[in-house]
Design a protein around this motif. Structure first.
Motif, short mmCIF file in Angstrom:
data_model
loop_
_atom_site.label_atom_id
_atom_site.label_comp_id
_atom_site.label_asym_id
_atom_site.label_seq_id
_atom_site.Cartn_x
_atom_site.Cartn_y
_atom_site.Cartn_z
N MET A 98 0.51 -1.27 -0.39
CA MET A 98 -0.06 -0.45 0.15
C MET A 98 1.32 1.09 0.21
N ASP A 99 2.43 0.80 0.33
CA ASP A 99 2.85 2.38 0.64
C ASP A 99 3.07 2.86 -0.89
N GLY A 100 3.75 1.91 -1.43
CA GLY A 100 4.06 2.30 -2.90
C GLY A 100 3.72 2.94 -4.10
N PRO A 101 2.54 2.39 -4.39
CA PRO A 101 1.81 2.93 -5.66
C PRO A 101 1.77 4.72 -5.52
N ALA A 102 1.08 5.13 -5.21
CA ALA A 102 0.78 6.88 -4.33
C ALA A 102 2.11 6.99 -4.62
N PRO A 103 3.16 7.31 -4.49
CA PRO A 103 4.67 8.16 -5.07
C PRO A 103 5.21 7.92 -6.11
N ALA A 104 5.20 7.06 -6.25
CA ALA A 104 5.99 6.26 -7.28
C ALA A 104 5.22 7.17 -8.49
N ILE A 105 3.11 6.78 -8.37
CA ILE A 105 2.46 7.13 -9.67
C ILE A 105 2.89 8.55 -9.56
N ILE A 106 2.83 9.36 -8.58
CA ILE A 106 2.85 10.89 -8.70
C ILE A 106 4.51 11.83 -9.42
#
Lengths: 175, 759
Positions: free
Chosen positions: B709-717
């Motif tokens: 859950m931790d990685g997708p949001a920053p990787a995408i932004i």
């Protein structure tokens, strides 16, 4: 979301569920979902949203994949309905169920009955679907656990093993 | 011949999911599939204003109220609270309401279809009080809604001399980042059935994660001893943290109605009630101020992490703790000061959701690292490599990294898997003329497994393993299955430890009358902590048989069965238990927030590839690589399923799932207007594992559930910034947000990240 079944007259509705003729006395606007779960105790069909978004209540109605939460009982009169319980008894459908088990296509299991019916429906139209066709074919069924990839794998694996003969929905599932 | 300690055939193999057959045939029993004779249906009357004093409750005309069972706060036999960390949340609001979904009254009736109309017919007169809805409003001293300062909990983490670093910094980089509420959106709505017997007390069957949380809450609410409250978990259709604390509320309500009516009562929420009234992920705001050397080394910094807890304390202090402990991420901070606080607003309490504070603070950090890279003039790869934690270095709490992790190598491997360099080159070329711009982004992070700090010691979890006369073995734990694979993996561990077949092991249905308290099923702790205890208890069974001379060191399943029969014939019940003991090197100071925050960390590098369509402003994720080191993978198919499913939720958190609030109420509590990703929205998510092993977990396993859950949001932004050169710093990021931002800046490329340099 729930309709008022207490209002108005009950009517007699007859249909075939999983190959067996059934007659129920319900409000004409009662949801097919409730008729299956309450009147016929077929609880394998699940409710997720009550508004036709999640697909957990998917059943086959005359071979078409429908959200049973959106189908009034009256519309099911005379129809041939297959639920997960009926599909589970069909010999070739077990290939699909086994593929879901082997590939990790079921986690919490609440979307699984609807997802398996949707997959079965897809394979009955197209026995060897492409990945894009699987994505599209299952896009009416939401799964919050798997992220879908292992469901795609399961459907691909089942197709490879000939889980469903094209055009065989009614005949096979009702055996 | 098998010997449990040497055979490694079951652990590491993808055996069939224990309850899988029942799930694929529609036979699995969820709470709404269960009916009891004479059962009534229950419903909840809720406040509809964010804050006020209850003046009068009016039961409207047109309803035969005599047919209804009605429960008010006066019907509560014990203390009117849902006990958790603090007793501040009432089961039914009595004099005041503090959020617009607060339960006031309960109704029950044999016909569930007339309940919605009855609920609507009840009107409440209030004396309204001023309400607050944002972190900023909560911080300003104008409205006090909780305690003396609106603060549920504050945490301070300090390492080194932060005040001394600024003068030597080549760059001081500042940024503010925000994340929104997110609904867990398990497909099975919350539900409970309760029965009450004057002799036996309360029994509840339901969809839940933590039987003993519910048990504790009902003991206090009903003023009953432990043996008069029984909680049974039914098959649970997804949870993700969303069935950690709120089920205690629903169980309380069903049980109060059952007690008053003398009949079993079922409460099943519909989707809208579930989304609006139950917990969501805490909205957050993170401010970072970092001192960086000319070479791009972090010298130190200040991190200010704030979460919106909603109207009551619930689990906010613990969510805050995990968020604060992850705020420094996978980087080495020579000095740091982390100030964290959870504040009150007049919204329904926010709660547990996979990641539990870490996705919020790690989003901020992984965006901020990109900002630092741009200011220093380094690539996203180089800035990370220069600052990654190394074995032997210490985390922000001073915990020495004892694992042999090489994050630089992990990053290189992820770059290779995603073909990062060729993609980036190609995008740079093609983007110049394209209206659909492509980008690629990285997130590198860690996630601590198990309860924070001394939490596991306080829990003191207990498990039982029982051998039966027929040679089958039964695991007794309160750890629950809700899709992650608890049943399967714990049975694998026991089978492995005993040298039995997987089929010879079963797991008991979680029922507080049958199973010991193995702690809550949260915090990525089940396999690592509870699994290890199951392993110990199973070894206890084996040792008892060998030391009593009933079994040789090496044995066949038949010999094991015979030995169990002999043992039980002589001594009766054959049960081994194991209780958690903290490993010696795990020392934690709760006062100073110093020491070993977690028994183990999982490490990961995620890479997202996106397309931003400048006609529709929509973003699609085209490829997603999730590479992690989680110790020994005990079940490859289930582990992969955890990662892929978590990434999908993370993509939803980043790009799709936006809660629309009005006066503390969720306005889009439907699947029609709160959008989670469908099978057509997601890229092919690719999950990979590296296995270093871990001394504390069963067979070297670490926690895995929350990590993805931790990685997708920053990787995408980060990928979106790579594509269109606009630095977005909050999620969710919907097309309308991109449209608004691009409207402000005609040409995206002219945007410069804000920073104060000291060159």
């Amino acid at each position: 979301m729930s309709q008022e079944s207490t209002a108005g007259k009950l009517c007699e509705i007859s249909f075939t569920v999983n190959g067996r003729p059934q007659t129920v006395h319900v409000h004409p606007m009662a949801r097919l979902l409730d008729v299956l779960r309450f009147d016929l105790a077929l609880t394998g069909t699940k409710e997720g949203c009550g508004e036709g978004e999640c697909g957990s209540c998917s059943v086959l109605l005359d071979g078409a994949l429908v959200n049973s939460c959106l189908i009034p009982a009256l519309q099911a009169h005379g129809a041939d309905i297959i639920t997960i319980e009926g599909l589970a008894r069909a010999p070739r459908a077990q290939i699909l169920q086994q593929a879901f088990l082997d590939c990790g296509g079921a986690q919490c299991g609440i979307c699984t009955p609807g997802m398996i019916l949707a997959a079965h429906h897809l394979l009955s139209k197209k026995s060897q679907p492409t990945l894009d066709e699987i994505r599209e074919g299952l896009s009416g069924n939401l799964c919050r656990c798997t992220g879908y990839m292992q469901i795609f794998e399961a459907v691909t694996e089942a197709a490879k093993q000939g889980a469903v003969r094209q055009g065989s929905v009614k005949q096979e599932a009702a055996t | 011949m098998n010997n449990g300690t040497k055979n490694a055939a079951i652990v590491g193999a993808s055996v069939p999911r224990m309850e899988g057959r029942a799930k694929v045939t529609g036979q699995a029993r969820y709470v709404d599939d269960m009916t009891l004779p004479g059962m009534l249906y229950g419903a909840t009357v809720r406040s509809r204003i964010p804050r006020g004093k209850i003046k009068q409750i009016h039961f409207g005309a047109g309803i035969n109220w005599n047919e209804f069972v009605i429960v008010t706060p006066a019907d509560i036999p014990g203390k009117n609270c849902i006990t958790l960390i603090e007793d501040d949340q009432p089961a039914l609001a009595d004099t005041t309401v503090n959020h617009p979904e607060e339960p006031l009254l309960l109704l029950a009736h044999p016909d569930r279809h007339i309940l919605p109309k009855a609920v609507e017919s009840i009107s409440v007169k209030y004396e309204p009080l001023p309400a607050i809805f944002t972190i900023e409003e909560s911080e300003s001293p104008t409205q006090l809604i909780w305690g003396s300062n609106n603060i549920f909990k504050e945490i301070l983490i300090e390492k080194g001399d932060v005040d001394a670093i600024w003068q030597n910094a080549a760059h001081v980089v500042e940024g503010e980042y925000a994340t929104g509420a997110q609904e867990q959106l398990y497909i099975e709505n919350n539900g409970m059935i309760a029965a009450f017997d004057p002799q036996d007390g309360v029994t509840v069957w339901g969809s839940l994660q933590c039987p003993y949380y519910v048990h504790k809450a009902l003991m206090k609410l009903f003023a009953l001893p432990a043996d008069q409250v029984r909680i049974v978990q039914m098959e649970t259709g997804g949870a993700f943290g969303g069935k950690e604390e709120y089920p205690s509320m629903i169980a309380a309500h069903a049980a109060l109605l059952a007690r008053k009516s003398g009949k079993p009562v079922k409460i099943i929420y519909d989707r809208m009630e579930d989304m609006a009234a139950t917990t969501k992920r805490h909205p957050s705001r993170t401010r970072l101020r970092t001192a960086v050397s000319k070479e791009g080394k972090i010298l130190g910094g200040e991190i200010d992490f704030t979460i919106d807890g909603g109207a009551y304390k619930t689990l906010s202090p613990v969510v805050l703790s995990r968020g604060a402990l992850h705020a420094g991420g996978a980087y080495y901070w020579p000095s740091v000061r982390i100030r964290a606080k959870a504040v009150a607003t007049n919204a329904p309490p926010h709660g547990a959701f996979r990641g539990f504070g870490a996705p919020q603070s790690l989003f901020a950090l992984e965006r901020h690292i990109e900002r630092i890279a741009q200011i220093v003039g380094l690539s996203p790869i180089e800035i990370r490599k220069r600052n990654f934690l190394q074995p032997g270095q210490t985390t922000t709490t001073g915990q020495i990294v004892r694992e042999d992790i090489d994050l630089g190598k992990l990053l290189d491997h992820a770059l290779e898997l995603s073909t990062y360099h060729p993609q980036k080159e190609q995008f740079a070329k093609e983007n110049q003329l394209a209206n659909r711009k492509k980008g690629i982004g990285i997130a590198a992070f860690l996630h601590g497994a198990g309860f924070t700090g001394s939490g596991e010691r306080f829990l003191g979890s207990v498990v039982g393993v029982e051998a039966c006369a027929d040679g089958t073995v039964r695991i007794l734990v309160s750890s629950t299955e809700f899709g992650q694979g608890t049943n399967t993996v714990l049975c694998q561990i026991a089978a492995e430890a005993l040298g039995l077949r997987y089929e010879d092991v079963a797991i008991a249905q979680p029922d507080t009358r049958e199973v010991p308290n193995s702690g809550p099923t949260v915090a990525s702790r089940t396999v690592m902590v509870v699994g290890k205890l199951v392993q110990s208890a199973a070894i206890g069974i084996r040792k008892t048989l060998t030391s009593s001379g009933l079994l040789a060191d090496s044995y066949s399943p038949e010999e094991f069965r015979a030995a169990c029969r002999s043992y039980i014939a002589k001594r009766g019940k054959f049960l081994a238990t194991a209780q958690y003991e903290q490993p010696g090197e795990i020392v934690w100071d709760d006062e100073k927030y110093r020491g070993s925050a977690y028994a183990a960390f999982a490490w990961a590098v995620y890479i997202a590839e996106v397309t931003v369509d400048l006609t529709t402003y929509s973003v699609t994720v085209d490829d997603f690589v999730a590479l992690q080191e989680v110790g020994k993978v005990l079940h490859p198919v289930l582990a992969k399923g955890q990662i892929i499913g978590g990434v999908a939720q993370g993509i939803g958190f980043a790009l799709y799932e936006k809660v629309i609030w009005d006066q503390g109420r969720m306005q889009n509590g439907q699947m029609t207007n709160y959008i989670m990703p469908t099978s057509a929205d997601l890229p092919f998510i690719r999950a990979y594992f590296e296995e270093l092993g871990n001394v504390h977990g069963a067979y070297g396993a670490k926690g895995i559930g929350e990590l993805p859950m931790d990685g997708p949001a920053p990787a995408i932004i980060n990928a979106i910034e790579d594509a269109i050169h606009v630095p977005f710093n909050s999620v969710p990021l919907l097309p309308e947000d991109i449209f608004a931002a691009l409207g402000e800046h005609e040409t995206p490329k002219t945007l410069v990240p804000s920073a104060r340099g000291r060159e």
